[in-house]
Design a protein around this motif. Sequence first.
Motif, PDB file in Angstrom:
ATOM      1  N   LYS A  74       0.865  -1.135  -0.130  1.00 40.89           N
ATOM      2  CA  LYS A  74       0.479  -0.171   0.158  1.00 40.89           C
ATOM      3  C   LYS A  74       1.098   1.343   0.114  1.00 40.89           C
ATOM      4  O   LYS A  74       0.618   1.997  -0.443  1.00 40.89           O
ATOM      5  N   ALA A  75       1.942   1.185   0.548  1.00 41.34           N
ATOM      6  CA  ALA A  75       2.875   2.205   0.779  1.00 41.34           C
ATOM      7  C   ALA A  75       3.335   2.958  -0.372  1.00 41.34           C
ATOM      8  O   ALA A  75       3.762   4.022  -0.718  1.00 41.34           O
ATOM      9  N   LYS A  76       3.412   1.852  -1.451  1.00 40.19           N
ATOM     10  CA  LYS A  76       4.497   1.447  -3.301  1.00 40.19           C
ATOM     11  C   LYS A  76       3.550   2.003  -3.570  1.00 40.19           C
ATOM     12  O   LYS A  76       3.431   2.816  -5.214  1.00 40.19           O
ATOM     13  N   GLY A  77       1.424   2.100  -3.348  1.00 44.25           N
ATOM     14  CA  GLY A  77       0.443   3.294  -4.378  1.00 44.25           C
ATOM     15  C   GLY A  77      -0.122   1.886  -4.287  1.00 44.25           C
ATOM     16  O   GLY A  77      -0.875   2.022  -5.620  1.00 44.25           O
ATOM     17  N   TYR A  78      -0.177   0.757  -4.426  1.00 44.29           N
ATOM     18  CA  TYR A  78      -1.015  -0.704  -4.464  1.00 44.29           C
ATOM     19  C   TYR A  78      -2.521  -0.203  -3.565  1.00 44.29           C
ATOM     20  O   TYR A  78      -2.277   0.552  -2.439  1.00 44.29           O
ATOM     21  N   THR A  79      -3.525  -0.944  -4.308  1.00 49.59           N
ATOM     22  CA  THR A  79      -5.345  -0.378  -3.641  1.00 49.59           C
ATOM     23  C   THR A  79      -5.510  -1.484  -3.820  1.00 49.59           C
ATOM     24  O   THR A  79      -6.033  -1.929  -5.294  1.00 49.59           O
ATOM     25  N   PRO A  80      -7.013  -1.666  -2.799  1.00 54.52           N
ATOM     26  CA  PRO A  80      -7.774  -2.898  -2.760  1.00 54.52           C
ATOM     27  C   PRO A  80      -8.567  -2.428  -4.582  1.00 54.52           C
ATOM     28  O   PRO A  80      -9.437  -2.829  -4.066  1.00 54.52           O
ATOM     29  N   SER A  81      -8.810  -0.626  -4.497  1.00 52.97           N
ATOM     30  CA  SER A  81      -9.617  -0.702  -6.261  1.00 52.97           C
ATOM     31  C   SER A  81      -9.181  -1.534  -7.410  1.00 52.97           C
ATOM     32  O   SER A  81      -8.001  -1.320  -7.809  1.00 52.97           O
TER      33      SER A  81
END
Length: 162
Positions: A74-81
Amino acid sequence: MSATLELPSAALYFREVGSDKEYHAVVEAKDEGYVVNFAYGKRGAALTVGTKTSSPTSLEAATKIYEKLIGEKKAKGYTPSTDGKAFAMTEKAGAVSGLLPQLLNPIEEAEVSRYLDGDDWVMEEKHDGRRLMVAGDCGRGGGRESEGIAGEFAQGDRECLD
């Protein structure tokens, strides 16, 4: 009747120019303990699989490994969307600036003046290991972290701009 334990799992997505990736992580029961497994790769393609645990461990330890792994993604920009828009559905969603710094690439000496004289390019000399991009003029600008998240200048940053 015994209750079924729901183990943590996540599917994360990342989309950027030229990149559309997915990352899956799950805590699974194995033997007398738990393991943390993952799969990643280009969306729609066969995924590479692996494990973060070489042998089964306690549920508490596996959950801690899982949470750290998901936090890093998530800190690298991965998202559950599923649209993969960086930082969507996270606390950083409203702070995405749209400006993404690029790490340096080698250029030929003949190209240097084009970048130095052009108004479309900026550059910085890095002294302290902190990547911070400036947007706007100094009186109204704000800092941008390496992930393109809007931020405020630290006092030392403001002083060096004066």
